[in-house]
Design a protein around this motif. Sequence first.
Motif, PDB file in Angstrom:
ATOM      1  N   ALA A  10      13.633  -3.636 -12.474  1.00 50.94           N
ATOM      2  CA  ALA A  10      14.193  -2.962 -13.645  1.00 50.94           C
ATOM      3  C   ALA A  10      15.708  -3.116 -13.707  1.00 50.94           C
ATOM      4  O   ALA A  10      16.287  -3.260 -14.794  1.00 50.94           O
ATOM      5  CB  ALA A  10      13.806  -1.486 -13.624  1.00 50.94           C
ATOM      6  N   SER A  11      16.358  -3.101 -12.529  1.00 57.00           N
ATOM      7  CA  SER A  11      17.821  -3.237 -12.504  1.00 57.00           C
ATOM      8  C   SER A  11      18.265  -4.610 -13.002  1.00 57.00           C
ATOM      9  O   SER A  11      19.430  -4.795 -13.383  1.00 57.00           O
ATOM     10  CB  SER A  11      18.348  -3.001 -11.088  1.00 57.00           C
ATOM     11  OG  SER A  11      18.007  -4.072 -10.225  1.00 57.00           O
ATOM     12  N   HIS A  12      17.324  -5.573 -13.015  1.00 59.21           N
ATOM     13  CA  HIS A  12      17.634  -6.923 -13.513  1.00 59.21           C
ATOM     14  C   HIS A  12      17.010  -7.176 -14.886  1.00 59.21           C
ATOM     15  O   HIS A  12      16.948  -8.318 -15.345  1.00 59.21           O
ATOM     16  CB  HIS A  12      17.152  -7.973 -12.518  1.00 59.21           C
ATOM     17  CG  HIS A  12      17.860  -7.938 -11.195  1.00 59.21           C
ATOM     18  ND1 HIS A  12      19.176  -8.306 -11.039  1.00 59.21           N
ATOM     19  CD2 HIS A  12      17.422  -7.544  -9.956  1.00 59.21           C
ATOM     20  CE1 HIS A  12      19.526  -8.166  -9.768  1.00 59.21           C
ATOM     21  NE2 HIS A  12      18.485  -7.705  -9.097  1.00 59.21           N
TER      22      HIS A  12
ATOM     23  N   ALA B 138       0.833  -1.205   0.000  1.00 59.55           N
ATOM     24  CA  ALA B 138       0.000   0.000   0.000  1.00 59.55           C
ATOM     25  C   ALA B 138       0.866   1.253   0.000  1.00 59.55           C
ATOM     26  O   ALA B 138       0.406   2.339  -0.373  1.00 59.55           O
ATOM     27  CB  ALA B 138      -0.923  -0.004   1.217  1.00 59.55           C
ATOM     28  N   ASP B 139       2.117   1.110   0.404  1.00 57.65           N
ATOM     29  CA  ASP B 139       3.037   2.248   0.466  1.00 57.65           C
ATOM     30  C   ASP B 139       3.695   2.467  -0.894  1.00 57.65           C
ATOM     31  O   ASP B 139       4.292   1.547  -1.473  1.00 57.65           O
ATOM     32  CB  ASP B 139       4.104   1.982   1.534  1.00 57.65           C
ATOM     33  CG  ASP B 139       5.112   3.105   1.631  1.00 57.65           C
ATOM     34  OD1 ASP B 139       4.726   4.216   2.027  1.00 57.65           O
ATOM     35  OD2 ASP B 139       6.295   2.868   1.293  1.00 57.65           O
ATOM     36  N   ALA B 140       3.593   3.696  -1.404  1.00 59.86           N
ATOM     37  CA  ALA B 140       4.124   4.013  -2.737  1.00 59.86           C
ATOM     38  C   ALA B 140       5.629   3.802  -2.804  1.00 59.86           C
ATOM     39  O   ALA B 140       6.155   3.342  -3.825  1.00 59.86           O
ATOM     40  CB  ALA B 140       3.769   5.454  -3.105  1.00 59.86           C
ATOM     41  N   GLY B 141       6.320   4.102  -1.712  1.00 57.09           N
ATOM     42  CA  GLY B 141       7.768   3.923  -1.689  1.00 57.09           C
ATOM     43  C   GLY B 141       8.158   2.463  -1.833  1.00 57.09           C
ATOM     44  O   GLY B 141       9.129   2.130  -2.528  1.00 57.09           O
ATOM     45  N   ASN B 142       7.419   1.590  -1.192  1.00 60.40           N
ATOM     46  CA  ASN B 142       7.708   0.164  -1.320  1.00 60.40           C
ATOM     47  C   ASN B 142       7.438  -0.335  -2.740  1.00 60.40           C
ATOM     48  O   ASN B 142       8.180  -1.176  -3.269  1.00 60.40           O
ATOM     49  CB  ASN B 142       6.872  -0.630  -0.319  1.00 60.40           C
ATOM     50  CG  ASN B 142       7.480  -0.618   1.074  1.00 60.40           C
ATOM     51  OD1 ASN B 142       8.696  -0.469   1.226  1.00 60.40           O
ATOM     52  ND2 ASN B 142       6.657  -0.774   2.090  1.00 60.40           N
ATOM     53  N   ARG B 143       6.370   0.166  -3.361  1.00 54.72           N
ATOM     54  CA  ARG B 143       6.088  -0.246  -4.742  1.00 54.72           C
ATOM     55  C   ARG B 143       7.208   0.196  -5.679  1.00 54.72           C
ATOM     56  O   ARG B 143       7.652  -0.567  -6.548  1.00 54.72           O
ATOM     57  CB  ARG B 143       4.739   0.323  -5.201  1.00 54.72           C
ATOM     58  CG  ARG B 143       3.546  -0.248  -4.440  1.00 54.72           C
ATOM     59  CD  ARG B 143       2.232   0.024  -5.154  1.00 54.72           C
ATOM     60  NE  ARG B 143       1.964   1.450  -5.307  1.00 54.72           N
ATOM     61  CZ  ARG B 143       1.364   2.206  -4.401  1.00 54.72           C
ATOM     62  NH1 ARG B 143       0.976   1.670  -3.248  1.00 54.72           N
ATOM     63  NH2 ARG B 143       1.142   3.485  -4.608  1.00 54.72           N
ATOM     64  N   ARG B 144       7.668   1.420  -5.468  1.00 56.65           N
ATOM     65  CA  ARG B 144       8.774   1.922  -6.302  1.00 56.65           C
ATOM     66  C   ARG B 144      10.019   1.068  -6.105  1.00 56.65           C
ATOM     67  O   ARG B 144      10.734   0.752  -7.072  1.00 56.65           O
ATOM     68  CB  ARG B 144       9.085   3.384  -5.954  1.00 56.65           C
ATOM     69  CG  ARG B 144       8.085   4.399  -6.480  1.00 56.65           C
ATOM     70  CD  ARG B 144       8.651   5.815  -6.386  1.00 56.65           C
ATOM     71  NE  ARG B 144       9.022   6.153  -5.021  1.00 56.65           N
ATOM     72  CZ  ARG B 144       8.195   6.679  -4.114  1.00 56.65           C
ATOM     73  NH1 ARG B 144       6.929   6.904  -4.445  1.00 56.65           N
ATOM     74  NH2 ARG B 144       8.605   6.962  -2.900  1.00 56.65           N
ATOM     75  N   ARG B 145      10.284   0.703  -4.870  1.00 59.12           N
ATOM     76  CA  ARG B 145      11.484  -0.095  -4.564  1.00 59.12           C
ATOM     77  C   ARG B 145      11.459  -1.430  -5.306  1.00 59.12           C
ATOM     78  O   ARG B 145      12.476  -1.862  -5.864  1.00 59.12           O
ATOM     79  CB  ARG B 145      11.582  -0.297  -3.055  1.00 59.12           C
ATOM     80  CG  ARG B 145      12.712  -1.210  -2.615  1.00 59.12           C
ATOM     81  CD  ARG B 145      12.974  -1.058  -1.132  1.00 59.12           C
ATOM     82  NE  ARG B 145      11.836  -1.445  -0.323  1.00 59.12           N
ATOM     83  CZ  ARG B 145      11.599  -2.697   0.095  1.00 59.12           C
ATOM     84  NH1 ARG B 145      12.426  -3.663  -0.260  1.00 59.12           N
ATOM     85  NH2 ARG B 145      10.565  -2.969   0.860  1.00 59.12           N
ATOM     86  N   ILE B 146      10.316  -2.093  -5.325  1.00 57.75           N
ATOM     87  CA  ILE B 146      10.205  -3.390  -5.999  1.00 57.75           C
ATOM     88  C   ILE B 146      10.381  -3.234  -7.507  1.00 57.75           C
ATOM     89  O   ILE B 146      11.118  -3.994  -8.157  1.00 57.75           O
ATOM     90  CB  ILE B 146       8.851  -4.048  -5.688  1.00 57.75           C
ATOM     91  CG1 ILE B 146       8.742  -4.357  -4.192  1.00 57.75           C
ATOM     92  CG2 ILE B 146       8.656  -5.311  -6.517  1.00 57.75           C
ATOM     93  CD1 ILE B 146       9.779  -5.316  -3.676  1.00 57.75           C
ATOM     94  N   LEU B 147       9.711  -2.241  -8.074  1.00 57.41           N
ATOM     95  CA  LEU B 147       9.805  -2.037  -9.522  1.00 57.41           C
ATOM     96  C   LEU B 147      11.208  -1.620  -9.942  1.00 57.41           C
ATOM     97  O   LEU B 147      11.711  -2.056 -10.993  1.00 57.41           O
ATOM     98  CB  LEU B 147       8.772  -0.989  -9.967  1.00 57.41           C
ATOM     99  CG  LEU B 147       7.306  -1.400  -9.804  1.00 57.41           C
ATOM    100  CD1 LEU B 147       6.384  -0.247 -10.185  1.00 57.41           C
ATOM    101  CD2 LEU B 147       6.996  -2.642 -10.646  1.00 57.41           C
ATOM    102  N   ASP B 148      11.863  -0.798  -9.117  1.00 57.20           N
ATOM    103  CA  ASP B 148      13.237  -0.384  -9.433  1.00 57.20           C
ATOM    104  C   ASP B 148      14.193  -1.576  -9.374  1.00 57.20           C
ATOM    105  O   ASP B 148      15.090  -1.714 -10.221  1.00 57.20           O
ATOM    106  CB  ASP B 148      13.705   0.698  -8.460  1.00 57.20           C
ATOM    107  CG  ASP B 148      13.023   2.041  -8.701  1.00 57.20           C
ATOM    108  OD1 ASP B 148      12.390   2.196  -9.763  1.00 57.20           O
ATOM    109  OD2 ASP B 148      13.113   2.918  -7.817  1.00 57.20           O
ATOM    110  N   ALA B 149      13.996  -2.447  -8.364  1.00 57.87           N
ATOM    111  CA  ALA B 149      14.857  -3.629  -8.259  1.00 57.87           C
ATOM    112  C   ALA B 149      14.663  -4.536  -9.468  1.00 57.87           C
ATOM    113  O   ALA B 149      15.635  -5.059 -10.040  1.00 57.87           O
ATOM    114  CB  ALA B 149      14.548  -4.385  -6.966  1.00 57.87           C
TER     115      ALA B 149
END
Length: 680
Positions: A525-527, A512-523
């Motif tokens: 994308a890095s792969h 539900a936290d936008a920061g956590n969603r960004r963290r998952i998507l960024d990780a």
Amino acid sequence: MGARESQIKTKKIGRNDLCHCGSGKKYKHCCMQRESTCAGSQELSVPKTMQAALEHHQAGRLPQAEALCRQILQLEPNHPDALHYLGVMAHQVGRNEVAVELISKAIRANPSSPIYYNNFGNALHDQGKLGEAIASYYKALSFEPDFAEAHNGLGNALKDQGKLDEAVASYHKALSFKPDLARAHNNLGLLLQEQGKLDEAVASYHKALSLKPDSAETHNNLGLLLQEQGKLDEAVASYYKALSFKPDHAKAYSNLLFLYAYHALLDPREYLSLARGWERDCLSEQDRQAARGRAIQRLPLAGRRLKVGYVSGDYREHAVSYFVEQVFRNHDRARIELFAYSTHPQRDAVTVRLQVLVDHWVPLIGISDTTVRDRIEADGIDVLIDLSGHTAHNRLGVFARRAAPVQVYYLGYFASTGLREMDYWIGDEILTPAETDNHFSEKVWRLPRVCVSYEGKSDAPLPDWRPAQDGTVWVGSFNNLNKLTPATLALWARVLLALPEGRLLLKTRQLADAGNRRRILDAAASHGITASRIELQDSSITPDWPAHMAYYNRLDIALDPVRALGGITTTCDALWMALPVVTLLGDRMASRMTASMLNALGHPEWITQSEAEYVDKVVALARDVQRRKELRFTLRREMALSPLCDGRDLARNLENAYLDMFNRWLSGKNEQTRTASRHE
């Protein structure tokens, strides 16, 4: 100065009276040689003595402050301030029953003091008497509507009652009257964190620390939030900051250990070395020595049942209670007299169910570790089981003070407690193989079966999975987001790269936290995995348990997190919904639970030994649509008939273990007695 305060009473001190300097010594032993400098050499002025007591209290010299308050009560037994401050000091050291008694006497002597009612509410709250605490805070506010501390206390009690919106309003009310009340900012941060408003919670914690930079409690809470955001290095730093200000902060030390074990950030032997320090830093040397020298007596079992006590802060809607309920329900009461010691004030429908399954239900809210130890000793417990480890609401301080002849860890944690006084750690052959013995300060006791039992509830929806018509294969996990370590996300990216038709579905509260969603998507994308191949859902999409279970029908294959803590309840839920679960057998207990359960279920082929095998196994299952169609109709029945769902067998094995442990203790006790007799 009020009329009562202006009436100065005096009393001349004799040689055998306690000295008024606060030392607790008789005057003749304390001050005869320095009469000119000691308060004991002069006549006692109640107001001045009360002021001296307050100064001692504010400086943290509680024994001296207590001694002076008791001197006042010798002269004026119903002195309200002396009674009140004795109560406040009792509350500070966890003697809440004493605090409630003393402050209630102060209120009877002076029924119009808002400070008394506020502190009375604090003591009642820590006893878990939330309704009475709320009434006391409202009484304080009836005398002083702008009493910020009372609004703050009211917010705490309302929060624990689950009335979160009302609690938020109380905290804001407190801060409207006293913007620099650091405690209210801290408590508001805790509540916002519970609501999933992580960025707002961070702001509240930082505001609290700007006002009180040395608050160990706030640094600890900030660490918990940073951990939830995946900022592990910063979380570690916050816990160490808390410990730098308060080295015996047991909660911060436990949270640090939890983080290291949960995320596998330390080698198991390094973790164990750190865990052993909890007892050293959080208990006094006197308490540790007393625990080692405690002479505990118990009668043999002839003609009586074994007294077994379970200690937990999770007798409520919680994964631990789901598993322990199977044990409680299946214990043989002809063999076992069952005690449940509850360390959390919250009660719900699960609490009610558990309470009727035991012989004795004993709340331990707001009671000091020493008092709890004495209560358990009075109950005559033979085997005491900790269900918490270093998780929230643990009472490891009770175990460290040696409350029972046999003390055992079971179920709720995923690494050693590190306690010298914890005798055994219950596992099984796969979860805790012999090569992991040096990960534990406890002696590992391996059950001859999987060490948990899952009850597949009949009200769960039937498996209704069907393969997608467009060939898409959904892999994913509904595990707590904290389990999705960088190593896990990197491995799952490898799965998606090897499975072009694959997409990843994650569902968990923290998304539900936008920061956590960004963290998952960024990780991802890095792969090399685009956001279009990932679906992130928070728990609001499944408002109740049946809806949550039905959501598993969207998955084709469940993925177990790797390296750190793997799935337990989530693994069982996925299997009950007829999903294959792929796991990687780790090098420590935390990453072996799913493997132990899969072995008990009869599907060891889903246990992999390397990351490459993990990827290959997922791809092979994805391509074997026919096999997954068969599992939809067979897996639940297989599971129901397997040891994994045999709560009766688990309870018998635990009982046999407890009896064996206790008999070994009795044998050792008798041998010590015989040895002592030979040397006399």
